[in-house]
Design a protein around this motif. Structure first.
Motif, PDB file in Angstrom:
ATOM      1  N   TYR A   1       0.836  -1.211   0.000  1.00  0.00           N
ATOM      2  CA  TYR A   1       0.000   0.000   0.000  1.00  0.00           C
ATOM      3  C   TYR A   1       0.869   1.258   0.000  1.00  0.00           C
ATOM      4  CZ  TYR A   1      -3.576  -3.406   1.301  1.00  0.00           C
ATOM      5  OH  TYR A   1      -4.413  -4.494   1.332  1.00  0.00           O
ATOM      6  N   ARG A   2       1.981   1.247   0.742  1.00  0.00           N
ATOM      7  CA  ARG A   2       2.880   2.406   0.752  1.00  0.00           C
ATOM      8  C   ARG A   2       3.473   2.634  -0.644  1.00  0.00           C
ATOM      9  NH1 ARG A   2       4.342   0.694   6.019  1.00  0.00           N
ATOM     10  NH2 ARG A   2       6.003  -0.634   5.168  1.00  0.00           N
ATOM     11  N   GLU A   3       3.872   1.534  -1.284  1.00  0.00           N
ATOM     12  CA  GLU A   3       4.446   1.639  -2.625  1.00  0.00           C
ATOM     13  C   GLU A   3       3.415   2.195  -3.614  1.00  0.00           C
ATOM     14  OE1 GLU A   3       7.449   1.359  -5.415  1.00  0.00           O
ATOM     15  OE2 GLU A   3       7.654   0.755  -3.303  1.00  0.00           O
ATOM     16  N   LEU A   4       2.176   1.729  -3.487  1.00  0.00           N
ATOM     17  CA  LEU A   4       1.119   2.196  -4.388  1.00  0.00           C
ATOM     18  C   LEU A   4       0.829   3.679  -4.206  1.00  0.00           C
ATOM     19  CD1 LEU A   4      -1.196  -0.933  -4.169  1.00  0.00           C
ATOM     20  CD2 LEU A   4      -0.174  -0.053  -6.271  1.00  0.00           C
ATOM     21  N   GLU A   5       0.823   4.136  -2.958  1.00  0.00           N
ATOM     22  CA  GLU A   5       0.584   5.565  -2.731  1.00  0.00           C
ATOM     23  C   GLU A   5       1.768   6.401  -3.229  1.00  0.00           C
ATOM     24  OE1 GLU A   5      -2.163   6.837  -2.083  1.00  0.00           O
ATOM     25  OE2 GLU A   5      -3.186   4.952  -1.621  1.00  0.00           O
ATOM     26  N   ASP A   6       2.992   5.851  -3.141  1.00  0.00           N
ATOM     27  CA  ASP A   6       4.152   6.539  -3.721  1.00  0.00           C
ATOM     28  C   ASP A   6       3.995   6.664  -5.232  1.00  0.00           C
ATOM     29  OD1 ASP A   6       5.333   6.878  -1.269  1.00  0.00           O
ATOM     30  OD2 ASP A   6       6.677   5.134  -1.465  1.00  0.00           O
ATOM     31  N   ILE A   7       3.523   5.601  -5.846  1.00  0.00           N
ATOM     32  CA  ILE A   7       3.317   5.628  -7.298  1.00  0.00           C
ATOM     33  C   ILE A   7       2.260   6.668  -7.657  1.00  0.00           C
ATOM     34  CG2 ILE A   7       2.548   4.287  -9.302  1.00  0.00           C
ATOM     35  CD1 ILE A   7       3.513   1.762  -7.787  1.00  0.00           C
ATOM     36  N   ARG A   8       1.209   6.763  -6.847  1.00  0.00           N
ATOM     37  CA  ARG A   8       0.109   7.677  -7.153  1.00  0.00           C
ATOM     38  C   ARG A   8       0.584   9.130  -7.237  1.00  0.00           C
ATOM     39  NH1 ARG A   8      -5.319   6.619  -6.418  1.00  0.00           N
ATOM     40  NH2 ARG A   8      -4.970   5.090  -4.769  1.00  0.00           N
ATOM     41  N   ARG A   9       1.611   9.478  -6.488  1.00  0.00           N
ATOM     42  CA  ARG A   9       2.092  10.861  -6.492  1.00  0.00           C
ATOM     43  C   ARG A   9       2.642  11.280  -7.858  1.00  0.00           C
ATOM     44  NH1 ARG A   9       3.648   9.907  -0.926  1.00  0.00           N
ATOM     45  NH2 ARG A   9       5.667   9.042  -1.535  1.00  0.00           N
ATOM     46  N   ASP A  10       3.018  10.285  -8.683  1.00  0.00           N
ATOM     47  CA  ASP A  10       3.620  10.603  -9.976  1.00  0.00           C
ATOM     48  C   ASP A  10       2.650  10.470 -11.143  1.00  0.00           C
ATOM     49  OD1 ASP A  10       6.107  11.075  -8.802  1.00  0.00           O
ATOM     50  OD2 ASP A  10       6.621   8.940  -8.864  1.00  0.00           O
ATOM     51  N   VAL A  11       1.391  10.094 -10.872  1.00  0.00           N
ATOM     52  CA  VAL A  11       0.444   9.906 -11.974  1.00  0.00           C
ATOM     53  C   VAL A  11      -0.494  11.104 -12.069  1.00  0.00           C
ATOM     54  CG1 VAL A  11       0.538   7.405 -11.684  1.00  0.00           C
ATOM     55  CG2 VAL A  11      -1.332   8.687 -10.632  1.00  0.00           C
ATOM     56  N   VAL A  12      -0.962  11.325 -13.283  1.00  0.00           N
ATOM     57  CA  VAL A  12      -1.880  12.434 -13.536  1.00  0.00           C
ATOM     58  C   VAL A  12      -3.203  11.918 -14.106  1.00  0.00           C
ATOM     59  CG1 VAL A  12      -2.241  14.558 -14.843  1.00  0.00           C
ATOM     60  CG2 VAL A  12       0.037  14.021 -13.942  1.00  0.00           C
ATOM     61  N   ALA A  13      -3.117  10.968 -15.024  1.00  0.00           N
ATOM     62  CA  ALA A  13      -4.305  10.467 -15.710  1.00  0.00           C
ATOM     63  C   ALA A  13      -5.214   9.695 -14.748  1.00  0.00           C
ATOM     64  CB  ALA A  13      -3.899   9.569 -16.875  1.00  0.00           C
ATOM     65  N   ARG A  14      -6.516   9.876 -14.917  1.00  0.00           N
ATOM     66  CA  ARG A  14      -7.486   9.176 -14.079  1.00  0.00           C
ATOM     67  C   ARG A  14      -7.368   7.663 -14.248  1.00  0.00           C
ATOM     68  NH1 ARG A  14     -12.987   9.074 -12.442  1.00  0.00           N
ATOM     69  NH2 ARG A  14     -12.982   7.449 -10.849  1.00  0.00           N
ATOM     70  N   GLU A  15      -7.118   7.220 -15.475  1.00  0.00           N
ATOM     71  CA  GLU A  15      -7.002   5.783 -15.712  1.00  0.00           C
ATOM     72  C   GLU A  15      -5.847   5.180 -14.924  1.00  0.00           C
ATOM     73  OE1 GLU A  15      -6.373   2.576 -19.344  1.00  0.00           O
ATOM     74  OE2 GLU A  15      -6.900   4.661 -19.787  1.00  0.00           O
ATOM     75  N   ASP A  16      -4.719   5.907 -14.824  1.00  0.00           N
ATOM     76  CA  ASP A  16      -3.579   5.412 -14.047  1.00  0.00           C
ATOM     77  C   ASP A  16      -3.932   5.331 -12.566  1.00  0.00           C
ATOM     78  OD1 ASP A  16      -2.128   5.258 -16.358  1.00  0.00           O
ATOM     79  OD2 ASP A  16      -1.075   7.156 -16.057  1.00  0.00           O
ATOM     80  N   SER A  17      -4.697   6.315 -12.088  1.00  0.00           N
ATOM     81  CA  SER A  17      -5.133   6.281 -10.692  1.00  0.00           C
ATOM     82  C   SER A  17      -6.056   5.092 -10.444  1.00  0.00           C
ATOM     83  CB  SER A  17      -5.844   7.589 -10.340  1.00  0.00           C
ATOM     84  OG  SER A  17      -6.184   7.617  -8.977  1.00  0.00           O
ATOM     85  N   LEU A  18      -6.899   4.773 -11.454  1.00  0.00           N
ATOM     86  CA  LEU A  18      -7.783   3.611 -11.327  1.00  0.00           C
ATOM     87  C   LEU A  18      -6.983   2.316 -11.240  1.00  0.00           C
ATOM     88  CD1 LEU A  18     -10.648   4.445 -13.844  1.00  0.00           C
ATOM     89  CD2 LEU A  18     -10.885   4.147 -11.386  1.00  0.00           C
ATOM     90  N   LYS A  19      -5.882   2.241 -11.975  1.00  0.00           N
ATOM     91  CA  LYS A  19      -5.030   1.046 -11.903  1.00  0.00           C
ATOM     92  C   LYS A  19      -4.496   0.859 -10.482  1.00  0.00           C
ATOM     93  CE  LYS A  19      -3.525   1.190 -16.752  1.00  0.00           C
ATOM     94  NZ  LYS A  19      -2.390   1.410 -17.666  1.00  0.00           N
ATOM     95  N   ILE A  20      -4.150   1.958  -9.849  1.00  0.00           N
ATOM     96  CA  ILE A  20      -3.656   1.886  -8.467  1.00  0.00           C
ATOM     97  C   ILE A  20      -4.782   1.455  -7.529  1.00  0.00           C
ATOM     98  CG2 ILE A  20      -2.745   3.276  -6.567  1.00  0.00           C
ATOM     99  CD1 ILE A  20      -1.287   4.936  -8.756  1.00  0.00           C
ATOM    100  N   ASP A  21      -5.970   2.036  -7.711  1.00  0.00           N
ATOM    101  CA  ASP A  21      -7.121   1.638  -6.893  1.00  0.00           C
ATOM    102  C   ASP A  21      -7.416   0.147  -7.045  1.00  0.00           C
ATOM    103  OD1 ASP A  21      -7.489   4.192  -5.935  1.00  0.00           O
ATOM    104  OD2 ASP A  21      -9.055   4.722  -7.372  1.00  0.00           O
ATOM    105  N   TYR A  22      -7.298  -0.330  -8.271  1.00  0.00           N
ATOM    106  CA  TYR A  22      -7.586  -1.736  -8.524  1.00  0.00           C
ATOM    107  C   TYR A  22      -6.604  -2.637  -7.778  1.00  0.00           C
ATOM    108  CZ  TYR A  22      -8.525  -6.041 -11.126  1.00  0.00           C
ATOM    109  OH  TYR A  22      -8.836  -7.333 -11.472  1.00  0.00           O
ATOM    110  N   ARG A  23      -5.301  -2.252  -7.770  1.00  0.00           N
ATOM    111  CA  ARG A  23      -4.312  -3.047  -7.043  1.00  0.00           C
ATOM    112  C   ARG A  23      -4.570  -2.998  -5.541  1.00  0.00           C
ATOM    113  NH1 ARG A  23      -3.482  -3.587 -11.746  1.00  0.00           N
ATOM    114  NH2 ARG A  23      -1.689  -4.579 -12.724  1.00  0.00           N
ATOM    115  N   ILE A  24      -4.948  -1.838  -5.035  1.00  0.00           N
ATOM    116  CA  ILE A  24      -5.258  -1.736  -3.605  1.00  0.00           C
ATOM    117  C   ILE A  24      -6.450  -2.628  -3.268  1.00  0.00           C
ATOM    118  CG2 ILE A  24      -6.096  -0.190  -1.787  1.00  0.00           C
ATOM    119  CD1 ILE A  24      -4.489   2.052  -3.125  1.00  0.00           C
TER     120      ILE A  24
END
Length: 589
Positions: free
Chosen positions: A244-267
């Protein structure tokens, strides 16, 4: 002097001819090399559309050499180069023919080895992996370093595709030691990480993904996907907090909504692995609101449908989630399964609604509910209870012998092949000697009944239910409340029913074509009518068993059309084999 001048002129002509075919081949090779340079450095999945015009020009020059100068020493080179151009353009079968031609007609040429190597590459693209591996094995130990490295890489990709992950990992590690093309190195690291994951060696998988992320020039999309795969390893190792920490770190570098959805899906998948079902469902529900139309949205809706169905038993909500999947650009296997599951759930819901209506045929509904639970969802215990209810409480129903046969089938699956199952089979033949089920078990020899006993049971059955015409013919059976004979035996009369003439089935008759839903995204922008043609396979009960797209104006509307096709119904006619028809769905602005 005249003789000397003639010789000089002849030499000049020969030299000119030699220069002509060499120059033609030289230009062909230059076009090919220019195209290859344009593709160099691009991601592997983006190369196929680059340089096509240059490959085409190279092929024309090669053809000129082959046709106009068939005796030149450059013909074999021209054939090989033409094959390489065809390979680069994706015409693998034609390319294979050219590589075979080099080996067949120019076996002594010094380019045969290169032709064989490209032949292996073409065979891999055509799915003929065993033949390719036989060739690659000859390059793994010998030959120049660059070609040996590529052979090792290709061998690793073949092993990966064939799910031989240990062999794949070994070959890919060897390729990385040999070095090679930057893009192949990136792909090798990705496949290496996947191979170790599939083998359960999560530490090595993690290391492979980290090595790929060390590439500072790795494209953003590939970096995101590799980072997500790395968190999957953490989840599989049950290091949930780290993931979860790694995923939130990744989220800081994304802009597109679809990329954020990919992170939500992994969580959400992490929550499911932890058993935090409610939190996963809530995350998916929230993320799907106003979500863009994408593959990850389809994955999320599909997973949410599974939660509703398997964890909560909420068939209505599950059907809605799976229906959403059919409207999205989902992976083919997910979209097809979602369409089938949505259809099965809607059938179940419709049957439950029929059950509470006045005048409901309880035996029919309970039997069809059991079929739905057993064949669509594997709910064996629930289906067994319904079959048992039909067999014991509705003994005069046409569904009773079918329910008994279903019980016998379940018993066989459970390994119960003794006296209890034999008793069920005997009950079918004794109570319903003219049923399809009795005929089937007798024909297969699963139960043996003395002729006099069978005759007595048939007589008893005919006395109760009325003997059909031609009752002395053993082919007469009861099907879905009607009586038929095998083809060619003519008309049959059933007491209280009009005569029916059975023979080859007539054309399919559509009773109800379901109205498809509109896509969630894109429908508002529709400028003109969209037409989608769906071919369906229909059984004797008028049910659509399979459906697939045959022609479409727009992929966005294929999911709704496919889902509606499964909900459409044809007139039941008792046909023994499934038949096909085409449904046309029109979506208007």
């Amino acid at each position: 002097m005249r003789r000397s001048g003639s010789i000089a002129l002849l030499l000049a002509l020969l030299l000119a001819s030699g220069c002509a075919y060499y120059n033609t081949y030289y230009h062909a090779r230059k076009y090919y090399e220019d195209a290859e340079r344009q593709r160099a450095g691009l991601p592997l999945d983006r190369r196929s559309s680059i340089g096509l015009d240059l490959y085409e020009k190279a092929m024309k020059k090669c053809a000129k050499v082959i046709v106009l100068y068939p005796g030149s020493k450059w013909v074999d080179d021209a054939i090989l180069l033409m094959g390489k151009c065809m390979y680069a353009k994706g015409d693998y079968l034609a390319a294979l023919g050219k590589f075979d031609e080099v080996a067949r007609y120019y076996g002594e040429s010094d380019i045969v080895e290169e032709a064989e190597f490209y032949r292996a590459k073409a065979l891999i693209k055509l799915g003929r992996r065993d033949e390719a591996v036989d060739i690659l094995n000859r390059f793994l130990e010998g030959g120049e370093k660059k070609r040996r490295a590529e052979a090792v890489y290709l061998y690793g990709t073949v092993a990966y595709e064939e799910k031989r992950y240990d062999e794949a990992a070994k070959a890919l590690e060897q390729y990385l030691d040999l070095g090679g093309d930057v893009e192949r190195k990136r792909n090798a690291l990705y496949l290496l990480g996947d191979s170790y994951r599939e083998s359960g060696d999560y530490a090595k998988a993690y290391t492979a993904y980290e090595r790929r992320l060390d590439d500072v020039l790795l494209p953003r999309e590939e970096r995101l996907q590799t980072s997500l795969d790395l968190t999957e390893v953490l989840i599989e190792e049950e290091r949930f907090d780290d993931a979860y920490r790694e995923l939130e770190d990744i989220r800081r570098d994304v802009v597109a909504r679809e990329d954020s959805l990919k992170i939500d899906y992994r969580i959400g998948k992490g929550y499911l692995a932890e058993g935090r079902i409610d939190e996963a469902a809530e995350l998916f529900r929230t993320s799907l609101k106003d979500a863009p139309k994408s593959e990850v949205t389809a994955d999320m809706a599909y997973t949410l449908g599974g939660i509703y169905l398997d964890q909560y038993g909420q068939r209505d909500s599950a059907a809605a989630a799976f229906r959403i999947v059919t409207t999205l650009p989902a992976r083919e296997e997910i979209r097809e399964d979602a369409a089938r599951t949505s259809k099965a759930l809607n059938d179940y819901i419709r049957l439950r609604e029929e059950y509470v209506a006045d005048g409901a045929d309880t035996a029919r509904i309970q039997f069809l509910l059991a079929e739905n639970e057993f064949f669509r969802f594997g709910e064996v215990d629930s289906a067994w209870r319904r079959y048992d209810l039909v067999a014991n409480r509705f003994t005069e129903s046409e569904y009773a012998p079918r329910a008994l046969a279903a019980k016998a089938y379940i018993m066989e699956l459970r390994g119960e092949t003794g006296a209890a199952r034999d008793s069920v089979l005997e009950t079918i033949v004794r109570r319903y000697p003219r049923s399809d089920q009795a005929a089937e078990f007798l024909d297969r020899g699963e139960i043996s009944v003395p002729d006099d006993s069978l005759a007595a049971w048939i007589a008893e059955y005919d006395e109760i239910y009325g003997a059909p015409a031609q009752a002395d013919k053993p082919a007469v059976v009861q099907v879905i409340g009607r009586v038929r004979v095998f083809p060619g035996e003519g008309e049959v009369t059933v007491p209280g029913k009009p005569p029916v003439l059975f023979g080859p089935p007539g054309p399919l008759r559509l009773l109800e074509q379901a109205v498809p839903d509109r896509p969630l995204v894109g429908a508002a922008d529709m400028k003109k009518e969209v037409v989608v043609d769906v071919e369906v396979e229909v059984d004797g009960l008028g049910r659509v068993r399979e459906a697939w797209i045959v022609e479409s104006d727009s992929p966005e509307y294929e999911g709704p059309a496919l889902a509606a096709a499964y909900l459409s119904r044809y007139k039941e006619d008792g046909a023994e084999e499934n038949r096909r028809a085409t449904l046309r769905f029109r979506f208007r602005p």
